[in-house]
Write a protein that holds these residues in place. Structure first.
Motif, PDB file in Angstrom:
ATOM      1  N   PRO A 153       0.811  -1.224   0.000  1.00 48.54           N
ATOM      2  CA  PRO A 153       0.000   0.000   0.000  1.00 48.54           C
ATOM      3  C   PRO A 153       0.844   1.274   0.000  1.00 48.54           C
ATOM      4  O   PRO A 153       0.501   2.249  -0.679  1.00 48.54           O
ATOM      5  CB  PRO A 153      -0.825  -0.133   1.286  1.00 48.54           C
ATOM      6  CG  PRO A 153      -0.966  -1.606   1.480  1.00 48.54           C
ATOM      7  CD  PRO A 153       0.340  -2.182   1.027  1.00 48.54           C
ATOM      8  N   PHE A 154       1.934   1.261   0.768  1.00 46.02           N
ATOM      9  CA  PHE A 154       2.826   2.424   0.815  1.00 46.02           C
ATOM     10  C   PHE A 154       3.409   2.680  -0.573  1.00 46.02           C
ATOM     11  O   PHE A 154       3.467   3.829  -1.046  1.00 46.02           O
ATOM     12  CB  PHE A 154       3.931   2.162   1.833  1.00 46.02           C
ATOM     13  CG  PHE A 154       4.770   3.368   2.178  1.00 46.02           C
ATOM     14  CD1 PHE A 154       4.768   4.511   1.396  1.00 46.02           C
ATOM     15  CD2 PHE A 154       5.569   3.357   3.305  1.00 46.02           C
ATOM     16  CE1 PHE A 154       5.548   5.612   1.722  1.00 46.02           C
ATOM     17  CE2 PHE A 154       6.347   4.453   3.638  1.00 46.02           C
ATOM     18  CZ  PHE A 154       6.338   5.581   2.840  1.00 46.02           C
TER      19      PHE A 154
ATOM     20  N   LEU B  24     -15.544   0.589  -2.391  1.00 47.26           N
ATOM     21  CA  LEU B  24     -16.176  -0.501  -3.140  1.00 47.26           C
ATOM     22  C   LEU B  24     -15.229  -1.667  -3.381  1.00 47.26           C
ATOM     23  O   LEU B  24     -15.677  -2.809  -3.535  1.00 47.26           O
ATOM     24  CB  LEU B  24     -16.682   0.026  -4.493  1.00 47.26           C
ATOM     25  CG  LEU B  24     -17.965   0.850  -4.488  1.00 47.26           C
ATOM     26  CD1 LEU B  24     -18.306   1.296  -5.895  1.00 47.26           C
ATOM     27  CD2 LEU B  24     -19.119   0.050  -3.898  1.00 47.26           C
ATOM     28  N   LEU B  25     -13.933  -1.396  -3.431  1.00 47.46           N
ATOM     29  CA  LEU B  25     -12.945  -2.442  -3.704  1.00 47.46           C
ATOM     30  C   LEU B  25     -11.939  -2.476  -2.559  1.00 47.46           C
ATOM     31  O   LEU B  25     -10.846  -1.915  -2.649  1.00 47.46           O
ATOM     32  CB  LEU B  25     -12.233  -2.169  -5.042  1.00 47.46           C
ATOM     33  CG  LEU B  25     -13.127  -2.122  -6.290  1.00 47.46           C
ATOM     34  CD1 LEU B  25     -12.319  -1.691  -7.503  1.00 47.46           C
ATOM     35  CD2 LEU B  25     -13.777  -3.479  -6.531  1.00 47.46           C
ATOM     36  N   PRO B  26     -12.271  -3.147  -1.461  1.00 47.92           N
ATOM     37  CA  PRO B  26     -11.410  -3.110  -0.270  1.00 47.92           C
ATOM     38  C   PRO B  26     -10.144  -3.949  -0.377  1.00 47.92           C
ATOM     39  O   PRO B  26      -9.192  -3.717   0.372  1.00 47.92           O
ATOM     40  CB  PRO B  26     -12.327  -3.652   0.827  1.00 47.92           C
ATOM     41  CG  PRO B  26     -13.309  -4.526   0.109  1.00 47.92           C
ATOM     42  CD  PRO B  26     -13.528  -3.877  -1.220  1.00 47.92           C
ATOM     43  N   ALA B  27     -10.118  -4.915  -1.301  1.00 47.99           N
ATOM     44  CA  ALA B  27      -8.945  -5.795  -1.402  1.00 47.99           C
ATOM     45  C   ALA B  27      -7.770  -5.048  -2.028  1.00 47.99           C
ATOM     46  O   ALA B  27      -7.917  -4.363  -3.051  1.00 47.99           O
ATOM     47  CB  ALA B  27      -9.293  -7.031  -2.230  1.00 47.99           C
ATOM     48  N   ALA B  28      -6.582  -5.169  -1.405  1.00 46.70           N
ATOM     49  CA  ALA B  28      -5.377  -4.538  -1.933  1.00 46.70           C
ATOM     50  C   ALA B  28      -5.058  -5.112  -3.321  1.00 46.70           C
ATOM     51  O   ALA B  28      -5.324  -6.288  -3.586  1.00 46.70           O
ATOM     52  CB  ALA B  28      -4.208  -4.774  -0.983  1.00 46.70           C
ATOM     53  N   PRO B  29      -4.539  -4.300  -4.239  1.00 43.96           N
ATOM     54  CA  PRO B  29      -4.065  -2.921  -4.023  1.00 43.96           C
ATOM     55  C   PRO B  29      -5.084  -1.847  -4.413  1.00 43.96           C
ATOM     56  O   PRO B  29      -4.734  -0.669  -4.423  1.00 43.96           O
ATOM     57  CB  PRO B  29      -2.853  -2.857  -4.961  1.00 43.96           C
ATOM     58  CG  PRO B  29      -3.276  -3.678  -6.140  1.00 43.96           C
ATOM     59  CD  PRO B  29      -4.095  -4.817  -5.564  1.00 43.96           C
ATOM     60  N   TRP B  30      -6.323  -2.218  -4.776  1.00 46.18           N
ATOM     61  CA  TRP B  30      -7.268  -1.263  -5.363  1.00 46.18           C
ATOM     62  C   TRP B  30      -7.507  -0.001  -4.542  1.00 46.18           C
ATOM     63  O   TRP B  30      -7.552   1.093  -5.107  1.00 46.18           O
ATOM     64  CB  TRP B  30      -8.593  -1.969  -5.675  1.00 46.18           C
ATOM     65  CG  TRP B  30      -8.438  -3.075  -6.655  1.00 46.18           C
ATOM     66  CD1 TRP B  30      -8.532  -4.417  -6.423  1.00 46.18           C
ATOM     67  CD2 TRP B  30      -8.120  -2.947  -8.037  1.00 46.18           C
ATOM     68  NE1 TRP B  30      -8.276  -5.132  -7.567  1.00 46.18           N
ATOM     69  CE2 TRP B  30      -8.034  -4.256  -8.581  1.00 46.18           C
ATOM     70  CE3 TRP B  30      -7.883  -1.864  -8.884  1.00 46.18           C
ATOM     71  CZ2 TRP B  30      -7.731  -4.491  -9.915  1.00 46.18           C
ATOM     72  CZ3 TRP B  30      -7.589  -2.086 -10.222  1.00 46.18           C
ATOM     73  CH2 TRP B  30      -7.514  -3.400 -10.709  1.00 46.18           C
ATOM     74  N   PRO B  31      -7.660  -0.071  -3.241  1.00 40.66           N
ATOM     75  CA  PRO B  31      -7.918   1.167  -2.492  1.00 40.66           C
ATOM     76  C   PRO B  31      -6.745   2.139  -2.488  1.00 40.66           C
ATOM     77  O   PRO B  31      -6.900   3.294  -2.099  1.00 40.66           O
ATOM     78  CB  PRO B  31      -8.205   0.670  -1.061  1.00 40.66           C
ATOM     79  CG  PRO B  31      -8.473  -0.783  -1.185  1.00 40.66           C
ATOM     80  CD  PRO B  31      -7.680  -1.244  -2.349  1.00 40.66           C
ATOM     81  N   PHE B  32      -5.565   1.644  -2.911  1.00 41.62           N
ATOM     82  CA  PHE B  32      -4.363   2.479  -2.863  1.00 41.62           C
ATOM     83  C   PHE B  32      -3.882   2.886  -4.260  1.00 41.62           C
ATOM     84  O   PHE B  32      -2.906   3.619  -4.377  1.00 41.62           O
ATOM     85  CB  PHE B  32      -3.244   1.725  -2.135  1.00 41.62           C
ATOM     86  CG  PHE B  32      -3.696   1.112  -0.840  1.00 41.62           C
ATOM     87  CD1 PHE B  32      -3.948   1.901   0.266  1.00 41.62           C
ATOM     88  CD2 PHE B  32      -3.920  -0.259  -0.738  1.00 41.62           C
ATOM     89  CE1 PHE B  32      -4.385   1.341   1.454  1.00 41.62           C
ATOM     90  CE2 PHE B  32      -4.352  -0.827   0.445  1.00 41.62           C
ATOM     91  CZ  PHE B  32      -4.596  -0.029   1.548  1.00 41.62           C
ATOM     92  N   ILE B  33      -4.549   2.405  -5.296  1.00 35.49           N
ATOM     93  CA  ILE B  33      -4.180   2.777  -6.662  1.00 35.49           C
ATOM     94  C   ILE B  33      -4.797   4.131  -6.983  1.00 35.49           C
ATOM     95  O   ILE B  33      -6.008   4.314  -6.881  1.00 35.49           O
ATOM     96  CB  ILE B  33      -4.644   1.728  -7.682  1.00 35.49           C
ATOM     97  CG1 ILE B  33      -3.921   0.406  -7.434  1.00 35.49           C
ATOM     98  CG2 ILE B  33      -4.379   2.199  -9.108  1.00 35.49           C
ATOM     99  CD1 ILE B  33      -4.347  -0.700  -8.366  1.00 35.49           C
TER     100      ILE B  33
END
Length: 536
Positions: free
Chosen positions: A244-245, A484-493
């Motif tokens: 995420p970082f 809506l998309l909690p699975a990484a990496p979507w929330p951080f893209i």
């Protein structure tokens, strides 16, 4: 703090701004002067104005604070600023923009797109997007300068915002872009002098380059636990790939700002203020040096503030300021540097804020007067209204920026800057590049690209990208989930990696499926593009 010395410095500074603004006002005699400085700007003024508009308190305070929290990996942004924000922007986009803009008789970036595609809708919609989105950027720049006034002079934050707003609005209203660019050149010079001294002094008080950098590297055990949990590896190391970082740094900060700069309306219009390509060629070196000094210094100083704070207070930077990273640079400057330099740095920081905000206000004002209001007026009346209505737009713009500045939470300067850069990139970058380089791009294709980029970016910010979705809260309110998309990496893209490709896809596909543009439209736009000689 010696109030008398500070008062003298500021009186001299304000007097200089008033003089330069008055000089610009006397040279502003037409709509063309107000909008694009009569197309005869000196290369030094153009380059310094471009750089001072680009590098604001958002870079110094906001991203300097990010460096204070996360370390020197942010320095990659400075590299992108030089290569993309100056070299590529000037050499590959600036010259074609200048030539095409002059051929089309464009006074603003939305008008440039509208005339390039022979579309009043594109002209109006582009102006509306800029006018609605830019108050966020203006607000965070105001916040950055006001926070320093608050920390160093103990001035109430609200009063600091009002003082800055009044001074800036004055010379933008009367001097137009000449007033903006001339004062930018003065302010940019002050900024460079202050930042060069700051970099040298910080390394000196910390024992030299090797000693300071080694001390920061050895503080890895003090690196924030939440940063390590998301992929951080230390103050002088790059985060782990795919974490995420990593996604936050690479997509939001490096790509979002480093590439998003190519679609900034307030910067693009500067290419149309010079007479020939010779001026742009001369501007590249000046702009490159300016950009190399300003953000690099802010990011290094922000990172090294941890060494100073830990040595003096036994705390890292983010703990010293209670978690509000927008206060790291102001607090460090106030504590670590001699009092006389606090005055100079305060002046440079205010100069950085004023140069950027003045450009933003001018861009918003012309978007309101020329691109929004102008497109719904009868053509015969439009020219009479351009300057006066643009001035009304400037007043509306500063009010909107103030309202947002009072409303936004802490630690928002860097994030707000990134978001504005990315919204503009999503809406305009593929279409702008197509306008310059692809004769086959059609009016429907351009419209599809602008609208898809805008709506996809807004959807991603509100419903997917965690930093903004949680802050806005609309996704939680409507759907009961933070994203809506909690699975990484979507929330951080970041939004730019999603919206820009979609905008480009819509632009290309719709252009290929629709009727080619009229030959006279292409001939008008490209008639000077392929001519040899720098004065084409």
């Amino acid at each position: 703090m010696d109030v008398m010395i500070l008062a003298i410095i500021f009186i001299v500074y304000i007097f200089a701004l008033v003089f330069v603004g008055y000089y610009a006002y006397k040279k502003t005699n037409s709509s063309e002067d107000f909008m694009i400085a009569g197309k005869d700007t000196h290369p030094f003024i153009m380059a310094m104005s471009y750089g001072a508009t680009f590098i604001s308190t958002a870079a110094i305070v906001g991203f300097g604070g990010v460096a204070g929290q996360y370390g020197m990996s942010v320095l990659w942004l400075a590299f992108l600023n030089i290569i993309i924000g100056v070299f590529i922007a000037f050499v590959f986009l600036g010259k074609r923009t200048r030539r095409m803009g002059h051929s089309l008789g464009s006074l603003t970036f939305p008008e440039f797109l509208g005339k390039r595609f022979d579309s009043k809708f594109i002209h109006y919609a582009s102006g509306l997007i800029i006018f609605c989105a830019m108050p966020l950027y203006a607000a965070v720049v105001l916040i950055g300068a006001a926070r320093f006034l608050e920390s160093s002079l103990l001035i109430d934050f609200s009063i600091a915002l009002l003082i800055l707003s009044i001074i800036i609005t004055f010379y933008v209203l009367f001097g137009g872009i000449r007033g903006v660019m001339y004062t930018d050149a003065l302010q940019g010079t002050i900024m460079v002098i202050a930042m060069v001294f700051l970099l040298v002094f910080v390394y000196w008080i910390l024992g030299g380059v090797d000693t300071a950098n080694t001390a920061l590297t050895n503080m890895v055990n003090l690196y924030p636990a939440d940063s390590i949990a998301t992929g951080g590896t230390g103050w002088t190391a790059f985060p782990q790939f795919g974490t995420p970082f990593w996604w936050s740094l690479v997509s939001s900060t490096l790509i979002g700002v480093g590439i998003g700069v190519l679609a900034q309306p307030s910067l693009i219009v500067r290419f149309m203020t010079v007479k020939s390509d010779k001026e742009l060629n001369r501007s590249v070196l000046i702009g490159g040096i300016f950009i190399a000094i300003m953000p690099t210094t802010a990011y290094i100083v922000g990172s090294l503030s941890n060494v100073y704070f830990y040595d003096k207070l036994g705390k890292i930077a983010v703990d010293v300021v209670g978690g509000n990273i927008d206060k790291i640079i102001p607090t460090f400057i106030t504590m670590a540097l001699p009092e006389w330099f606090v005055y100079i740095f305060l002046l440079s920081l205010i100069a950085a804020a004023m140069s950027t905000i003045s450009s933003q206000l001018h861009t918003q004002g012309t978007a309101f007067g020329v691109d929004i209001y102008g497109t719904i007026r009868e053509k015969s009346k439009q020219k009479l209204d351009q300057v006066s209505i643009s001035r009304i737009g400037i007043l509306i713009a500063i009010i909107l920026a103030l309202v947002m500045a009072f409303s936004l939470p802490g630690s928002v300067v860097a994030l707000g800057t990134s978001l504005f850069f990315e919204i503009c990139a999503a809406a305009f970058l593929p279409v702008f590049l197509g306008a310059l380089y692809w004769k086959g791009i059609t009016r429907p294709g351009a419209i599809a690209g602008i609208l898809s980029g805008t709506f996809v970016s807004l959807f991603w910010l509100i419903f997917v990208f965690k930093k903004t979705a949680v802050g806005i809260g609309l996704c939680k309110f409507i759907l009961g989930v933070e994203t809506l998309l909690p699975a990484a990496p979507w929330p951080f893209i970041d939004v730019m990696l999603i919206a820009v490709p979609i905008s480009a896809l819509f632009t290309i596909v719709v252009s290929l499926l629709t009727k080619p543009p009229a030959q006279e439209v292409i001939d008008k736009a490209f008639k000077n593009i392929d001519k040899k000689g720098s004065d084409a």
